[in-house]
Design a protein around this motif. Structure first.
Motif, PDB file in Angstrom:
ATOM      1  N   UNK A  72       0.833  -1.203   0.000  1.00 53.65           N
ATOM      2  CA  UNK A  72       0.000   0.000   0.000  1.00 53.65           C
ATOM      3  C   UNK A  72       0.864   1.247   0.000  1.00 53.65           C
ATOM      4  N   UNK A  73       0.232   2.336  -0.405  1.00 54.83           N
ATOM      5  CA  UNK A  73       0.834   3.666  -0.368  1.00 54.83           C
ATOM      6  C   UNK A  73       0.003   4.500   0.591  1.00 54.83           C
ATOM      7  N   UNK A  74       0.667   5.154   1.526  1.00 57.05           N
ATOM      8  CA  UNK A  74      -0.010   5.957   2.551  1.00 57.05           C
ATOM      9  C   UNK A  74       0.395   7.404   2.345  1.00 57.05           C
ATOM     10  N   UNK A  75      -0.566   8.261   2.126  1.00 54.81           N
ATOM     11  CA  UNK A  75      -0.290   9.680   1.892  1.00 54.81           C
ATOM     12  C   UNK A  75      -0.577  10.488   3.156  1.00 54.81           C
ATOM     13  N   UNK A  76       0.393  11.316   3.523  1.00 53.60           N
ATOM     14  CA  UNK A  76       0.220  12.205   4.672  1.00 53.60           C
ATOM     15  C   UNK A  76      -0.064  13.602   4.130  1.00 53.60           C
ATOM     16  N   UNK A  77      -1.229  14.127   4.445  1.00 51.70           N
ATOM     17  CA  UNK A  77      -1.606  15.468   3.992  1.00 51.70           C
ATOM     18  C   UNK A  77      -1.488  16.454   5.151  1.00 51.70           C
ATOM     19  N   UNK A  78      -1.422  17.718   4.815  1.00 53.49           N
ATOM     20  CA  UNK A  78      -1.466  18.815   5.791  1.00 53.49           C
ATOM     21  C   UNK A  78      -0.310  18.835   6.783  1.00 53.49           C
ATOM     22  N   UNK A  79       0.858  18.371   6.374  1.00 48.97           N
ATOM     23  CA  UNK A  79       2.036  18.539   7.223  1.00 48.97           C
ATOM     24  C   UNK A  79       2.499  19.982   7.116  1.00 48.97           C
ATOM     25  N   UNK A  80       3.037  20.499   8.190  1.00 45.77           N
ATOM     26  CA  UNK A  80       3.552  21.873   8.159  1.00 45.77           C
ATOM     27  C   UNK A  80       4.674  21.995   7.130  1.00 45.77           C
ATOM     28  N   UNK A  81       5.499  20.949   7.043  1.00 50.11           N
ATOM     29  CA  UNK A  81       6.598  20.905   6.087  1.00 50.11           C
ATOM     30  C   UNK A  81       6.620  19.485   5.513  1.00 50.11           C
ATOM     31  N   UNK A  82       6.458  19.344   4.201  1.00 51.60           N
ATOM     32  CA  UNK A  82       6.419  18.024   3.576  1.00 51.60           C
ATOM     33  C   UNK A  82       7.793  17.391   3.390  1.00 51.60           C
ATOM     34  N   UNK A  83       8.846  18.041   3.866  1.00 55.65           N
ATOM     35  CA  UNK A  83      10.199  17.524   3.657  1.00 55.65           C
ATOM     36  C   UNK A  83      10.503  16.424   4.673  1.00 55.65           C
ATOM     37  N   UNK A  84       9.838  15.297   4.513  1.00 55.28           N
ATOM     38  CA  UNK A  84      10.020  14.166   5.417  1.00 55.28           C
ATOM     39  C   UNK A  84      11.384  13.516   5.185  1.00 55.28           C
ATOM     40  N   UNK A  85      12.004  13.086   6.275  1.00 51.48           N
ATOM     41  CA  UNK A  85      13.365  12.562   6.196  1.00 51.48           C
ATOM     42  C   UNK A  85      13.514  11.114   6.655  1.00 51.48           C
ATOM     43  N   UNK A  86      12.766  10.690   7.659  1.00 51.83           N
ATOM     44  CA  UNK A  86      12.970   9.339   8.174  1.00 51.83           C
ATOM     45  C   UNK A  86      11.698   8.838   8.838  1.00 51.83           C
ATOM     46  N   UNK A  87      11.615   7.524   8.983  1.00 51.10           N
ATOM     47  CA  UNK A  87      10.492   6.870   9.640  1.00 51.10           C
ATOM     48  C   UNK A  87      11.049   5.776  10.542  1.00 51.10           C
TER      49      UNK A  87
END
Length: 127
Positions: A72-87
């Motif tokens: 699956x693909x999980x989309x995160x909306x409405x983040x203050x900054x979409x520059x995600x780096x790690x999980x």
């Protein structure tokens, strides 16, 4: 190609962290859905799947244990900054996601869930 080698190393290191053995890169795995913008990877030891996050998109991909099937693909909306780096997997379907501006978000990803509203996530600003 450099990113794929890093991915292969990360995967083997994850496996070997549990086995406490030395990692050896023996193959490169292509993940066309992720492309060349992979930013972080974690292993969910409860479901035996990998979760990967893309840089600058807030998109998470879940793959089976062999990394041959995108589940699956999980989309995160409405983040203050979409520059995600790690999980990072924390257990019990809970994850932490870091972003470029030293913010860590805490979220739960339930089985089958494909969208997360980032404005509702707990967040911690780091120094």
């Amino acid at each position: 190609m450099k990113y794929l080698h890093i991915l292969a190393a990360a995967i083997l290191l994850t496996f070997n962290a549990f086995a406490q053995e030395t990692a050896v890169i023996d193959r490169v795995i292509k993940l066309p859905e992720v492309g060349y913008n992979l930013s972080g990877i974690t292993y969910n030891y409860d479901t035996h799947t990998y979760f990967m996050i893309q840089n600058n998109t807030g998109v998470i991909f879940e793959y089976d244990q062999s990394l041959s099937l995108l589940l699956r693909t999980i989309r995160i909306s409405n983040l203050k900054n979409d520059d995600t780096e790690d999980i990072v997997y924390l257990g019990g379907n809970k994850y932490a996601i870091s972003e470029e501006q030293n913010v860590v978000y805490f979220l739960t990803i339930e089985p089958g869930q494909v969208e997360v509203d980032g404005s509702k996530l707990a967040r911690q600003q780091l120094p």
